[in-house]
Write a protein that holds these residues in place. Structure first.
Motif, PDB file in Angstrom:
ATOM      1  N   HIS A  93       1.074  -1.320   0.115  1.00  0.00           N
ATOM      2  CA  HIS A  93      -0.009  -0.009  -0.029  1.00  0.00           C
ATOM      3  C   HIS A  93       0.935   1.179  -0.019  1.00  0.00           C
ATOM      4  CE1 HIS A  93      -3.774  -2.135   1.174  1.00  0.00           C
ATOM      5  NE2 HIS A  93      -2.886  -3.067   1.547  1.00  0.00           N
ATOM      6  N   VAL A  94       0.688   1.945  -0.985  1.00  0.00           N
ATOM      7  CA  VAL A  94       1.513   3.367  -1.110  1.00  0.00           C
ATOM      8  C   VAL A  94       0.507   4.389  -0.923  1.00  0.00           C
ATOM      9  CG1 VAL A  94       2.974   4.771  -2.401  1.00  0.00           C
ATOM     10  CG2 VAL A  94       2.918   2.302  -2.555  1.00  0.00           C
ATOM     11  N   GLU A  95       0.628   5.113   0.407  1.00  0.00           N
ATOM     12  CA  GLU A  95      -0.512   6.036   0.826  1.00  0.00           C
ATOM     13  C   GLU A  95       0.430   7.530   0.479  1.00  0.00           C
ATOM     14  OE1 GLU A  95      -1.152   5.443   4.848  1.00  0.00           O
ATOM     15  OE2 GLU A  95      -2.397   3.632   4.484  1.00  0.00           O
ATOM     16  N   ASP A  96       1.532   7.531   0.519  1.00  0.00           N
ATOM     17  CA  ASP A  96       2.252   8.785   0.404  1.00  0.00           C
ATOM     18  C   ASP A  96       3.299   8.738  -0.856  1.00  0.00           C
ATOM     19  OD1 ASP A  96       3.749  11.216   0.417  1.00  0.00           O
ATOM     20  OD2 ASP A  96       4.665  10.845   2.451  1.00  0.00           O
ATOM     21  N   LEU A  97       2.876   9.367  -1.959  1.00  0.00           N
ATOM     22  CA  LEU A  97       3.767   9.348  -3.202  1.00  0.00           C
ATOM     23  C   LEU A  97       5.022  10.087  -3.180  1.00  0.00           C
ATOM     24  CD1 LEU A  97       0.757   9.606  -5.823  1.00  0.00           C
ATOM     25  CD2 LEU A  97       2.078   7.730  -5.174  1.00  0.00           C
ATOM     26  N   TYR A  98       5.329  10.909  -2.079  1.00  0.00           N
ATOM     27  CA  TYR A  98       6.761  11.560  -1.669  1.00  0.00           C
ATOM     28  C   TYR A  98       7.250  10.725  -0.596  1.00  0.00           C
ATOM     29  CZ  TYR A  98       4.358  15.450  -4.209  1.00  0.00           C
ATOM     30  OH  TYR A  98       3.772  16.253  -5.353  1.00  0.00           O
ATOM     31  N   PHE A  99       7.101   9.613  -0.172  1.00  0.00           N
ATOM     32  CA  PHE A  99       7.577   8.851   0.681  1.00  0.00           C
ATOM     33  C   PHE A  99       8.043   9.499   1.993  1.00  0.00           C
ATOM     34  CE2 PHE A  99       8.010   6.836  -3.502  1.00  0.00           C
ATOM     35  CZ  PHE A  99       7.574   5.546  -3.394  1.00  0.00           C
ATOM     36  N   ALA A 100       7.254  10.503   2.485  1.00  0.00           N
ATOM     37  CA  ALA A 100       7.631  11.168   3.645  1.00  0.00           C
ATOM     38  C   ALA A 100       7.152   9.984   4.730  1.00  0.00           C
ATOM     39  CB  ALA A 100       6.914  12.119   4.138  1.00  0.00           C
ATOM     40  N   ARG A 101       6.097   9.419   4.535  1.00  0.00           N
ATOM     41  CA  ARG A 101       5.608   8.114   5.058  1.00  0.00           C
ATOM     42  C   ARG A 101       5.981   6.588   4.488  1.00  0.00           C
ATOM     43  NH1 ARG A 101      -0.191   8.686   5.543  1.00  0.00           N
ATOM     44  NH2 ARG A 101       0.132  10.212   3.939  1.00  0.00           N
ATOM     45  N   LEU A 102       6.497   5.834   5.239  1.00  0.00           N
ATOM     46  CA  LEU A 102       6.837   4.511   4.529  1.00  0.00           C
ATOM     47  C   LEU A 102       5.500   3.873   3.887  1.00  0.00           C
ATOM     48  CD1 LEU A 102       9.408   2.986   6.939  1.00  0.00           C
ATOM     49  CD2 LEU A 102       9.763   4.305   5.053  1.00  0.00           C
ATOM     50  N   PRO A 103       5.723   3.059   2.595  1.00  0.00           N
ATOM     51  CA  PRO A 103       4.705   2.353   2.434  1.00  0.00           C
ATOM     52  C   PRO A 103       4.301   1.200   3.289  1.00  0.00           C
ATOM     53  CG  PRO A 103       6.393   2.807   0.610  1.00  0.00           C
ATOM     54  CD  PRO A 103       6.948   3.338   1.943  1.00  0.00           C
ATOM     55  N   VAL A 104       2.837   0.694   3.466  1.00  0.00           N
ATOM     56  CA  VAL A 104       2.590  -0.223   4.289  1.00  0.00           C
ATOM     57  C   VAL A 104       2.578  -1.507   3.448  1.00  0.00           C
ATOM     58  CG1 VAL A 104       0.626  -1.203   5.696  1.00  0.00           C
ATOM     59  CG2 VAL A 104       0.894   1.307   5.650  1.00  0.00           C
ATOM     60  N   ILE A 105       3.530  -2.449   4.113  1.00  0.00           N
ATOM     61  CA  ILE A 105       3.639  -3.569   3.456  1.00  0.00           C
ATOM     62  C   ILE A 105       3.103  -4.836   4.137  1.00  0.00           C
ATOM     63  CG2 ILE A 105       5.313  -5.206   2.302  1.00  0.00           C
ATOM     64  CD1 ILE A 105       6.906  -3.014   1.228  1.00  0.00           C
ATOM     65  N   ALA A 106       2.346  -5.469   3.689  1.00  0.00           N
ATOM     66  CA  ALA A 106       1.565  -6.661   4.741  1.00  0.00           C
ATOM     67  C   ALA A 106       1.786  -8.131   4.050  1.00  0.00           C
ATOM     68  CB  ALA A 106       0.259  -6.447   5.204  1.00  0.00           C
ATOM     69  N   LEU A 107       1.672  -9.186   4.899  1.00  0.00           N
ATOM     70  CA  LEU A 107       1.544 -10.485   4.454  1.00  0.00           C
ATOM     71  C   LEU A 107       0.222 -10.653   3.786  1.00  0.00           C
ATOM     72  CD1 LEU A 107       3.398 -12.637   7.082  1.00  0.00           C
ATOM     73  CD2 LEU A 107       4.223 -11.746   5.028  1.00  0.00           C
ATOM     74  N   LYS A 108       0.287 -11.058   2.545  1.00  0.00           N
ATOM     75  CA  LYS A 108      -1.196 -11.451   1.954  1.00  0.00           C
ATOM     76  C   LYS A 108      -1.913 -12.362   2.757  1.00  0.00           C
ATOM     77  CE  LYS A 108      -3.267 -13.009  -2.526  1.00  0.00           C
ATOM     78  NZ  LYS A 108      -3.126 -13.516  -3.718  1.00  0.00           N
ATOM     79  N   GLU A 109      -1.336 -13.754   3.279  1.00  0.00           N
ATOM     80  CA  GLU A 109      -1.906 -14.369   4.270  1.00  0.00           C
ATOM     81  C   GLU A 109      -1.023 -14.538   5.537  1.00  0.00           C
ATOM     82  OE1 GLU A 109      -2.195 -18.134   2.089  1.00  0.00           O
ATOM     83  OE2 GLU A 109      -3.391 -17.346   0.515  1.00  0.00           O
ATOM     84  N   PRO A 110      -1.588 -13.766   6.680  1.00  0.00           N
ATOM     85  CA  PRO A 110      -0.824 -13.645   7.826  1.00  0.00           C
ATOM     86  C   PRO A 110      -0.390 -14.857   8.612  1.00  0.00           C
ATOM     87  CG  PRO A 110      -2.439 -11.992   7.647  1.00  0.00           C
ATOM     88  CD  PRO A 110      -2.687 -13.069   6.415  1.00  0.00           C
ATOM     89  N   GLY A 111      -1.529 -15.793   8.369  1.00  0.00           N
ATOM     90  CA  GLY A 111      -1.515 -17.082   9.290  1.00  0.00           C
ATOM     91  C   GLY A 111      -1.882 -16.877  10.611  1.00  0.00           C
ATOM     92  N   THR A 112      -1.482 -17.733  11.760  1.00  0.00           N
ATOM     93  CA  THR A 112      -1.562 -17.789  12.970  1.00  0.00           C
ATOM     94  C   THR A 112      -0.278 -17.724  13.848  1.00  0.00           C
ATOM     95  OG1 THR A 112      -1.923 -20.117  13.142  1.00  0.00           O
ATOM     96  CG2 THR A 112      -3.941 -18.875  13.086  1.00  0.00           C
ATOM     97  N   THR A 113       0.674 -18.126  13.199  1.00  0.00           N
ATOM     98  CA  THR A 113       1.926 -18.367  13.899  1.00  0.00           C
ATOM     99  C   THR A 113       2.761 -16.881  13.889  1.00  0.00           C
ATOM    100  OG1 THR A 113       2.419 -20.445  12.927  1.00  0.00           O
ATOM    101  CG2 THR A 113       4.416 -19.282  13.648  1.00  0.00           C
ATOM    102  N   ILE A 114       3.075 -16.467  14.925  1.00  0.00           N
ATOM    103  CA  ILE A 114       3.775 -15.235  15.337  1.00  0.00           C
ATOM    104  C   ILE A 114       5.362 -15.184  14.690  1.00  0.00           C
ATOM    105  CG2 ILE A 114       4.574 -13.635  16.943  1.00  0.00           C
ATOM    106  CD1 ILE A 114       1.688 -13.702  17.029  1.00  0.00           C
ATOM    107  N   ARG A 115       5.380 -14.192  13.969  1.00  0.00           N
ATOM    108  CA  ARG A 115       6.753 -13.855  13.174  1.00  0.00           C
ATOM    109  C   ARG A 115       7.478 -12.754  13.766  1.00  0.00           C
ATOM    110  NH1 ARG A 115       6.821 -15.978   6.938  1.00  0.00           N
ATOM    111  NH2 ARG A 115       8.892 -15.951   7.597  1.00  0.00           N
ATOM    112  N   ALA A 116       8.561 -12.720  13.913  1.00  0.00           N
ATOM    113  CA  ALA A 116       9.203 -11.307  14.356  1.00  0.00           C
ATOM    114  C   ALA A 116       9.040 -10.273  13.268  1.00  0.00           C
ATOM    115  CB  ALA A 116      10.699 -11.388  14.477  1.00  0.00           C
ATOM    116  N   HIS A 117       8.560  -9.082  13.710  1.00  0.00           N
ATOM    117  CA  HIS A 117       8.517  -8.074  13.080  1.00  0.00           C
ATOM    118  C   HIS A 117       7.132  -7.731  12.140  1.00  0.00           C
ATOM    119  CE1 HIS A 117      12.509  -6.741  13.920  1.00  0.00           C
ATOM    120  NE2 HIS A 117      12.856  -7.822  13.379  1.00  0.00           N
ATOM    121  N   VAL A 118       6.195  -9.035  12.378  1.00  0.00           N
ATOM    122  CA  VAL A 118       5.030  -9.042  11.788  1.00  0.00           C
ATOM    123  C   VAL A 118       4.012  -8.814  12.776  1.00  0.00           C
ATOM    124  CG1 VAL A 118       3.277 -10.468  10.279  1.00  0.00           C
ATOM    125  CG2 VAL A 118       5.978 -10.756  10.016  1.00  0.00           C
ATOM    126  N   LEU A 119       3.316  -7.680  12.411  1.00  0.00           N
ATOM    127  CA  LEU A 119       2.071  -7.162  13.564  1.00  0.00           C
ATOM    128  C   LEU A 119       1.031  -7.812  13.241  1.00  0.00           C
ATOM    129  CD1 LEU A 119       3.033  -3.504  13.203  1.00  0.00           C
ATOM    130  CD2 LEU A 119       4.024  -5.098  14.674  1.00  0.00           C
TER     131      LEU A 119
END
Length: 558
Positions: free
Chosen positions: A48-74
């Protein structure tokens, strides 16, 4: 002229399409999905790119998060792939910037497999995903959950062993702190970690299963803390890496068992037996205790807690300096104290460059600076003396450090001479940190006068009719321009507010270095106006043989 945002969007789309991504329709922002190869596996991502000037980072997410906790995955699958300020993206190269973000994601996901345990423990509070609460905890004391109403109708929740911080915050909001309930804090000598299939826990049974895997010897204490009272008691678990809380929400039929007609322990026994039906409320704690506030930002430095410090002069430099050392711990801790000395009142002339404002007009600077510092943090030991500090020299031997920030060379030299007299008489006198501005704020200097067999302040300028040994001004540049002021013979030295703020910052750094036992170099110079100053390295001056205060020139004749 082409629309820059439309051009950026085309560049991002072309870059992602070339990489195999497809654009998602029906999104409120610009979104694409695709796959990346990570450690030999295809991982589906949504960008997801919300800011086309990149002052805010794009939001990148797992398409299928699953149930297992992984480091740095919210929760929800969003990937924490960079701290907000750590990844600098080029707005003039949107395609390259989105590729940098995807590469950061790939590296992050690779680490989440190989270094998962350590990184998850470091971020445990994020994965616990509870309601946010501040903590001000000291080991061993009774703790309470406080509510502090803010002016915007939001209730700030805080767990504390003392009412000082809740009441202080409430006083700043113009409200009253509410002691909601007593809580229990269990201190665990382990790192809190993600264990078990059901995480984060949603029920009392799941919470006990998780704690059994983390600290098995604490499960019974945890249950008793929650249930063995007239009413359920919120319990906080303080591990080495995080503090989290658990409160139970009893089903209605178990709640009724706390009423008449039931044994005292009926509801407790039923809650234990049906622990899988007892919902819990999770708390994620954010430290706000004094030690954390002081130490978090003092990288490689030592806070001033427990030190007895006298600050002479609460003017333009001294006001900002007082604030700086108070925020570094002065006036806190056992035996810690910060005493402010200044005989003068705040005049209209001072307002343009002073910490204090117009509401403090015609009041004693020392008193008002002390009041200002007390309004910024609770439990500060600060006293103010509206008097000439030189008249109290004989009472200053108990300080660990004296800071002289009057900006008046006559006062600084007089203090230096009195200190040397104490030294010659065989009496111990604390070191003095002098701080001053030269040439209408052209340069700031600090000097640590250790009042021993090393150089004293007068060694820097043995002959007052001549330039000093480490004079920062260029030849033929006047030391100061003094402007006539009201009154007989009155004048003042004009300079912008930036100059005393810079001088105060230089002094705070010197004081923190002194506190950690590394005070050298003792003379430090920071040029502010480069056109009027010449470069001098920071040095630790030697004693000057012609110094009339401490050298062979003999004592100053008064």
């Amino acid at each position: 002229m082409a629309d820059p945002e439309a051009s950026a969007l085309r560049a991002i789309h072309a870059t992602l399409r070339y990489r195999g991504y497809r654009r998602l329709s029906g999104q409120t922002n610009h979104a694409w999905e695709g796959t990346e190869l990570v450690e030999g596996r295809d991982i589906g991502l949504v960008v997801h790119v919300e800011d086309l000037y990149f002052a805010r980072l794009p939001v990148i997410a797992l398409k299928e998060p699953g149930t297992t906790i992984r480091a740095h995955v919210l929760r929800g699958g969003a990937i924490c792939y960079a701290a907000d300020a750590s990844l600098v993206l080029d707005p003039s190269n949107p395609g390259g910037s989105i590729l940098r973000c995807i590469e950061q994601v790939r590296q992050t996901l690779a680490r989440s497999g190989s270094e998962a345990n350590a990184e998850i423990r470091a971020e445990f509070a994020t994965y616990w995903n509870g309601d946010s609460v501040l903590t001000d905890l000291e080991e061993g004391g009774e703790a309470y959950l406080y509510g502090v109403p803010r002016n915007d109708s939001i209730m700030l929740e805080l767990v504390a062993t003392s009412s000082d911080l809740p009441e202080f915050l409430a006083s700043r909001y113009g409200t009253s702190a509410q002691q909601i309930t007593r809580v229990r804090v269990l201190h665990l000598d382990v790192d809190l970690d993600i264990r078990g299939e059901a995480f984060p826990p949603e029920t009392l049974e799941e919470a006990c299963d998780w704690l059994r895997a983390v600290a098995p010897d604490k499960v019974d204490i945890f249950l008793r803390s929650l249930l063995d009272h007239d009413a359920p008691r919120t319990t906080f678990l303080a591990g080495r890496n995080a503090t989290v809380g658990v409160a139970v929400d009893l089903p209605p039929d178990i709640k009724r068992m706390r009423g008449p007609g039931f044994r005292d322990d009926a509801w407790r026994n039923e809650a234990r037996r049906r622990a899988s039906e007892v919902a819990i409320r999770r708390y994620t704690c954010r430290r706000c205790d004094r030690a954390y506030r002081l130490e978090r930002n003092l990288y490689m430095q030592k806070p001033l807690a427990g030190r007895r410090i006298a600050l002479i002069g609460c003017g333009a430099i001294g006001g900002y300096l007082a604030q700086g050392i108070a925020r570094s711990g002065a006036g806190t801790g056992p035996q810690g104290a910060l005493d402010l000395y200044d005989p003068d009142k705040l005049l209209p002339d001072n307002l343009g460059r002073h910490l204090l404002g117009i509401e403090d007009l015609l009041q004693a600077k020392a008193d008002r600076v002390a009041a200002r510092l007390r309004s910024e943090a609770p439990r500060l030991t600060i006293d103010s003396y509206v008097t000439d500090a030189l008249g109290r020299i004989s009472q200053m031997s108990g300080y660990d450090l004296i800071v002289e920030a009057t900006g008046e060379e006559r006062v600084a030299l007089a203090l230096n001479e009195r200190a040397q007299q104490e030294r010659r008489a065989g009496r111990i006198f604390p070191p003095i940190l002098h701080c001053w501005l030269t040439g209408n704020g052209a340069a700031a200097q600090t000097f640590l006068n250790r009042v021993d067999d090393k150089a004293c302040l007068r060694c820097l300028r043995p002959d007052l009719a001549q330039r000093g040994r480490y004079w920062p001004l260029k030849p033929k540049v006047d030391q100061e321009l003094r402007v006539p002021a009201d009154g007989c013979g009155g004048s003042y030295v004009p300079y912008a507010v930036s100059a005393p703020m810079i001088a105060a910052g230089l002094a705070v750094e010197a004081i923190l270095d002194w506190a950690k036992g590394d005070p050298r170099p003792t003379l430090r110079t920071l040029n502010i106006d480069q056109s009027r100053t010449e470069h001098h390295k920071n040095v630790s001056p030697s004693r000057h043989p012609a110094c009339p205060a401490c050298g062979d020139g003999g004592p100053l004749t008064l």
